[in-house]
Design an enzyme around this catalytic site. Structure first.
Site, short mmCIF file in Angstrom:
data_model
loop_
_atom_site.label_atom_id
_atom_site.label_comp_id
_atom_site.label_asym_id
_atom_site.label_seq_id
_atom_site.Cartn_x
_atom_site.Cartn_y
_atom_site.Cartn_z
N GLN A 189 -32.12 116.82 -17.58
CA GLN A 189 -33.30 115.96 -17.54
C GLN A 189 -34.52 116.57 -18.22
O GLN A 189 -35.59 115.98 -18.23
CB GLN A 189 -33.61 115.54 -16.10
CG GLN A 189 -34.17 116.64 -15.21
CD GLN A 189 -34.28 116.17 -13.78
OE1 GLN A 189 -33.27 115.99 -13.09
NE2 GLN A 189 -35.49 115.96 -13.29
N LYS A 219 -44.16 109.65 -5.64
CA LYS A 219 -44.85 110.43 -6.67
C LYS A 219 -44.19 110.17 -8.03
O LYS A 219 -44.85 110.04 -9.05
CB LYS A 219 -44.78 111.92 -6.30
CG LYS A 219 -45.01 112.89 -7.41
CD LYS A 219 -46.47 113.07 -7.62
CE LYS A 219 -46.87 114.13 -8.61
NZ LYS A 219 -45.90 114.59 -9.56
N GLY A 223 -36.30 122.24 -6.06
CA GLY A 223 -36.78 123.50 -5.51
C GLY A 223 -38.26 123.73 -5.76
O GLY A 223 -38.98 122.80 -6.12
N HIS A 228 -42.29 117.83 -0.42
CA HIS A 228 -40.86 117.86 -0.14
C HIS A 228 -40.60 117.90 1.36
O HIS A 228 -39.67 117.27 1.87
CB HIS A 228 -40.22 119.10 -0.79
CG HIS A 228 -40.35 119.16 -2.28
ND1 HIS A 228 -41.09 120.12 -2.93
CD2 HIS A 228 -39.84 118.38 -3.26
CE1 HIS A 228 -41.02 119.94 -4.23
NE2 HIS A 228 -40.27 118.88 -4.46
N SER A 243 -44.60 120.72 -7.91
CA SER A 243 -44.19 122.10 -8.20
C SER A 243 -44.89 122.59 -9.46
O SER A 243 -45.16 123.77 -9.62
CB SER A 243 -42.68 122.18 -8.38
OG SER A 243 -42.03 121.61 -7.28
N GLY A 280 -39.53 110.54 -3.36
CA GLY A 280 -40.98 110.39 -3.29
C GLY A 280 -41.48 109.33 -4.26
O GLY A 280 -40.96 109.19 -5.36
#
Ligand code: AMP
Length: 296
Positions: free
Chosen positions: A63, A151, A33, A39, A188, A149
């Site tokens: 996590q 990333k 989110g 995203h 995020s 991703g």
């Protein structure tokens, strides 16, 4: 288009099966989110591989380490729904913790080898949490194409490995890193940065771009290149957690004395203020994060 919102795991599993029975193919985009353009690029990529896009939004407690940001991780469900629907997602799955980790929960998925490097030693248990929640999400979704991703390069490799090892009916697709115009990778967690910390963080795409340029120009000495990148971070007052050159598939680091190959990954983790930022570039394949001449 209005997306179907589901929060029950059983309902999500049944609905995915129903969609496939009707001839749809599913493109899955797992997220935590606080969605951004990175995203959304994954959602659009998913639509190229499947007839329906399913986004999952779940801030996965297992996590996060005890001193990490689980509680204050940014949450914006209303905004996330708007963005997902605008990007063409058809289903949005927002499970609660109790449905993902049932009472008496006793199972963890652990991927060895790949998780010993880069973020692994600095975030004990992190990849067990990631591997476990992704396995659960893939088990619920069933046959699909799942988009992740680059990333989170190490995470992508861990997921590719677990899908292979567990014979999951999933095709994993990696999507390139989406960046701001000035080169900073979208995240995020960028929301945590003060404007001054945001300016300092620009040393990340700058240093990665410098490494791309030097590697292209023939610099193959791992230690020399590593020192350049570390110096750029130190100068910008970013605290370095790691700067590593690793094999693109095994993630085994090249020692400082090693000669770097034509293609390898430069992966970094630094702190700007209290915010931990990760980034990477595949030397020998990727364009520099800051394209010379582009507006910053
Ligand atoms: P997160 O919600 O941060 O766990 O990320 C969900 C997915 O979005 C993961 O597969 C990430 O790798 C991916 N992602 C996050 N930021 C970016 C970005 N800037 N570019 C590409 N993918 C990203």
């Amino acid at each position: 288009m209005k997306a179907r919102s589901i929060s029950s795991a059983a309902e999500f599993q049944a609905y995915c099966e129903e969609l496939r029975a009707k001839g749809q193919t599913l493109g899955l985009v797992p997220t935590m989110g606080a969605l951004h353009e990175g995203h959304m690029a994954l959602v659009r990529e998913a639509a190229q591989h499947a007839t329906l896009v399913v986004v999952t939004i779940f801030v996965n407690p297992t996590q996060f380490g005890p001193n990490e940001d689980f509680q204050r991780y940014p949450r914006d469900l209303a905004g996330d729904f708007r963005k997902c629907e605008a990007a063409g997602a058809s289903v949005i799955f927002t499970p609660n913790v109790e449905d993902m980790y049932l009472p008496g929960d006793a199972t963890r998925v652990q991927v060895s080898g790949l998780t010993e490097h880069l973020c692994g030693p600095f975030r004990p248990g992190h990849f067990d949490g990631v591997a476990t929640v992704v396995t659960k999400l893939l088990a619920l979704a069933g046959r699909c194409v799942a988009i992740f991703g680059r990333k989170d390069y190490q995470q992508l490799k861990v997921i590719e490995r677990l899908v292979l090892d567990l014979h999951l009916p999933v095709r994993v697709v990696g999507h390139p890193i989406v960046r701001e115009v000035d080169g900073l990778a979208l995240s995020s967690r960028n929301a945590y940065l003060s404007s001054e910390e945001r300016v300092r963080a620009l040393a990340i795409p700058k240093a990665l771009s410098l490494a791309v340029a030097e590697h292209r120009a023939g610099q193959r000495h791992s230690g020399v290149l590593r020192e350049r990148v570390v110096a750029a971070f130190t100068e910008a007052e970013l605290r370095v957690e790691y700067v590593s050159f690793v094999h693109p598939e095994t993630l085994v680091p090249y020692a400082d004395e090693a000669e770097l190959p034509q293609v390898c990954v430069l992966a970094i983790a630094v702190f700007s203020g209290k915010t931990r930022l990760i980034d990477n570039v595949v030397l020998g394949l990727d364009a520099p994060p800051i394209v010379p001449g582009a507006r910053g």
